[in-house]
Design a protein around this motif. Structure first.
Motif, PDB file in Angstrom:
ATOM      1  N   VAL A  14     -69.150  35.984  47.616  1.00 43.16           N
ATOM      2  CA  VAL A  14     -68.979  35.184  46.397  1.00 43.16           C
ATOM      3  C   VAL A  14     -68.806  36.108  45.196  1.00 43.16           C
ATOM      4  O   VAL A  14     -69.551  37.079  45.028  1.00 43.16           O
ATOM      5  N   GLN A  15     -67.798  35.810  44.372  1.00 48.26           N
ATOM      6  CA  GLN A  15     -67.531  36.594  43.170  1.00 48.26           C
ATOM      7  C   GLN A  15     -67.184  35.650  42.031  1.00 48.26           C
ATOM      8  O   GLN A  15     -66.677  34.553  42.257  1.00 48.26           O
ATOM      9  N   GLN A  16     -67.435  36.105  40.828  1.00 47.86           N
ATOM     10  CA  GLN A  16     -67.062  35.303  39.659  1.00 47.86           C
ATOM     11  C   GLN A  16     -65.541  35.315  39.493  1.00 47.86           C
ATOM     12  O   GLN A  16     -64.900  36.348  39.630  1.00 47.86           O
ATOM     13  N   ASN A  17     -64.989  34.144  39.214  1.00 52.26           N
ATOM     14  CA  ASN A  17     -63.556  33.998  38.930  1.00 52.26           C
ATOM     15  C   ASN A  17     -62.676  34.497  40.069  1.00 52.26           C
ATOM     16  O   ASN A  17     -61.577  35.015  39.847  1.00 52.26           O
ATOM     17  N   ALA A  18     -63.144  34.358  41.318  1.00 49.39           N
ATOM     18  CA  ALA A  18     -62.350  34.768  42.476  1.00 49.39           C
ATOM     19  C   ALA A  18     -62.709  33.880  43.657  1.00 49.39           C
ATOM     20  O   ALA A  18     -63.867  33.484  43.822  1.00 49.39           O
ATOM     21  N   HIS A  19     -61.726  33.562  44.472  1.00 50.53           N
ATOM     22  CA  HIS A  19     -61.908  32.677  45.623  1.00 50.53           C
ATOM     23  C   HIS A  19     -62.348  33.499  46.821  1.00 50.53           C
ATOM     24  O   HIS A  19     -61.676  34.453  47.212  1.00 50.53           O
ATOM     25  N   SER A  20     -63.493  33.142  47.424  1.00 47.75           N
ATOM     26  CA  SER A  20     -64.016  33.907  48.551  1.00 47.75           C
ATOM     27  C   SER A  20     -64.302  32.995  49.742  1.00 47.75           C
ATOM     28  O   SER A  20     -64.459  31.776  49.599  1.00 47.75           O
TER      29      SER A  20
END
Length: 265
Positions: free
Chosen positions: A23-29
């Protein structure tokens, strides 16, 4: 005190559309998509812990994560009187329904294979004893390999690369193949296999170890390609490893050819 049951979940995914597992901010994981699907199916907030992390664009043929379900009456621990019910209350029918339900709401590039009840202390990351990766290379243009293998124009010398790969297994400190500024306690890894194998389309690099550093496999492949192109001799790999300096190793090859293929416990 609310009871919890821990589960391992086995999945596979095409990493092309994702910024890796974590999980990352502003990114699809992948982890974000899985957490959302599990939370929907189980009707409670679910946070998964993966067996490792794959980078942007890297694929996984086998990946494990664990998660906890709250409450004895949770959808994964209900007693429906089925004779196939296991020790944790979940019948084989229930498992099948939950797996099908998850797969129906997850994107097409993520597939759930199994859900396994485990002991409360079981850990998807720390309990893993072996991880295996493959890196795929092909030489002729093929639209069906685009995004799933690295296309090379020239064929490298596989014999020389295997000579160098065998030397890698003599070492445990792989600082030279690690991405900079990673927060790990040690750069030591025990590699049990490092070998190039010829295929119909090209060749595949097989590597297994107890653990891997960030970007390690792609850096190793890039370094072995330097040997295969005869830019450096196989023996130079020893000097690169002993230098513990990332700038001495080869480039990080494209993510599209890399697959996590096996995790053992």
């Amino acid at each position: 005190m609310t009871a919890k049951q821990r589960y391992f979940i086995e999945l596979a995914y095409d990493g092309t559309a994702y910024h890796g597992w974590q999980v990352q901010q502003n990114a699809h994981s992948v982890q974000e998509a899985l957490n959302k699907a599990l939370s929907t199916i189980l009707r409670q907030p679910i946070e998964t812990t993966g067996c490792g992390r794959t980078d942007t664009g890297v694929h996984a043929k086998e990946f494990f994560a664990h998660f906890d379900v709250e409450g004895v009456d949770s959808p994964l621990s209900m007693d429906n009187g089925d004779e196939t019910k296991g020790s944790h209350g979940l019948s084989t029918i229930d498992y099948g329904l939950k797996i099908r339900g998850l797969n129906s709401i997850l994107p097409a590039d993520i597939a759930i294979k199994n859900i396994i009840p485990v002991s409360p202390g079981a850990h998807a990351r720390f309990d893993a004893t072996l991880r295996s990766y493959q890196y795929h290379v092909h030489f002729n243009k093929d639209p069906f390999l685009r995004g799933y293998s690295w296309q090379l124009r020239d064929v490298p010398d596989m014999e020389l690369m295997n000579q160098a790969a065998a030397m890698i297994m003599d070492y445990i400190d792989f600082s030279c193949f690690s991405k900079s500024n990673t927060q790990v306690k040690t750069n030591n890894c025990k590699i049990s296999r490092a070998e190039w194998v010829k295929t119909e389309q090209g060749m595949v690099f097989h590597i297994s170890a107890d653990r891997f550093l960030r970007n390690m496999v792609r850096a190793i492949v890039g370094t072995l390609m330097m040997v295969g192109r005869k830019e450096i001799p196989p023996e130079a790999v020893r000097q690169i490893i002993e230098s513990k300096n990332r700038s001495n190793a080869g480039m990080s090859v494209p993510a599209c050819g890399l697959y996590l293929t096996e995790v053992k416990y």
